[in-house]
Every structure is written in structure tokens, then in C-alpha cells.
Design a protein around this motif. Sequence first.
Motif, PDB file in Angstrom:
ATOM      1  N   SER A 215       0.849  -1.201   0.000  1.00  0.00           N
ATOM      2  CA  SER A 215       0.000   0.000   0.000  1.00  0.00           C
ATOM      3  C   SER A 215       0.880   1.244   0.000  1.00  0.00           C
ATOM      4  CB  SER A 215      -0.886   0.049   1.246  1.00  0.00           C
ATOM      5  OG  SER A 215      -1.842  -0.968   1.231  1.00  0.00           O
ATOM      6  N   LYS A 216       0.478   2.213  -0.801  1.00  0.00           N
ATOM      7  CA  LYS A 216       1.126   3.527  -0.777  1.00  0.00           C
ATOM      8  C   LYS A 216       0.212   4.418   0.049  1.00  0.00           C
ATOM      9  CE  LYS A 216       3.317   6.861  -3.795  1.00  0.00           C
ATOM     10  NZ  LYS A 216       3.662   7.142  -5.196  1.00  0.00           N
TER      11      LYS A 216
ATOM     12  N   THR B  45       5.425   3.775   0.953  1.00  0.00           N
ATOM     13  CA  THR B  45       4.927   2.501   0.453  1.00  0.00           C
ATOM     14  C   THR B  45       5.416   1.436   1.412  1.00  0.00           C
ATOM     15  OG1 THR B  45       5.056   3.286  -1.826  1.00  0.00           O
ATOM     16  CG2 THR B  45       4.915   0.902  -1.502  1.00  0.00           C
TER      17      THR B  45
ATOM     18  N   LYS C 184      10.090   3.832   0.745  1.00  0.00           N
ATOM     19  CA  LYS C 184       9.633   2.471   1.014  1.00  0.00           C
ATOM     20  C   LYS C 184      10.052   2.079   2.424  1.00  0.00           C
ATOM     21  CE  LYS C 184      10.032   1.051  -3.804  1.00  0.00           C
ATOM     22  NZ  LYS C 184      10.681   0.124  -4.733  1.00  0.00           N
TER      23      LYS C 184
END
Length: 154
Positions: A87-88, A103, A116
Motif C-alpha cells: 500500500s502507498k 509505500t 519504502k
Amino acid sequence: MEYMSQEGYDKLVAELHQLESVDLPQVRDAIAEARDKGDLSENFEYHAAKREQARILGRIRFKQRVLENARVINTSLLGSEKVGLLSKVEMTNIDRNARMTYTIVSPHEANLREGKISIKSPIAQALLNKKVGDVVEVQVPIGVQKLRIESITL
């Protein structure tokens, strides 16, 4: 078992290929060259090359184990109504009124410069299974942060 994105899996495969086909042969050549220089007991180049070889072999074994246990996630099966792996998440730090986007990825793909974060990080753990509009409190090294989820995308 480690779940990861196709991009993360492909990157690990490329790193393993680099280690096995480029880095390891280079260090083996360096060992052979240093061995030809004579007495090995006092040959710094030989010992440094052997240490580098051990480091590379360790990295190869590690990457192989990760890939053996890796499972690529089919992103078409994921939803964006709740926060989960890949999921972002766009969120606002309520105390500082600062926006940030992360993310959530496997630990092997985490890279803060690319936005990330590991699913095992405190922020990701607090966000898991939350929805847009939810406010979470996260204990981080600088204290407790309140984060409001603004959007979730894949």
C-alpha cells in the motif's frame, strides 16, 4: 515465507546474478593473482581478497535463502480500502502539519530514500489494516507521533 513485490523479487535476482557472475569471479582472480606473489602468511592482498570472497559468499547464501522463501504478491488481488503490504499511504503528521507518503514493503525492499518502509517498522505496524481518515499514534525514537491517513493506493 517473505511476501514481496515483483519489482523487489526481480531486484534480488539481479543482485544475486551480479554477485555470482561478476563479483565472485573478480575476487577469485584477485586471490589467484595474490597467491602468485609468493609467501601467503604475510601477503595482505591475499588475506584481503579471501575476506572479500567470504563476504560475497555470505551475501550469495543470504540472497538465495531469501529468494527460496519469497512469494510474489499478485497486486490485482489487493484492495486499497485498508493499509497492507504494497500500500502507498499518504498521511499527515498532525503535530507538525507535515505530509508524507510511504509505500509499505517487505524488509528486503525497504529504502527510505525511495519512500519504502518495512512492514516490520513501527510506522507500518501502526498503519496496518487502518482506513482513510483513521488517526494512529506511533512510538518512534523522537517520541509519539499522531498520523492521519489521507489516502491509500496501490
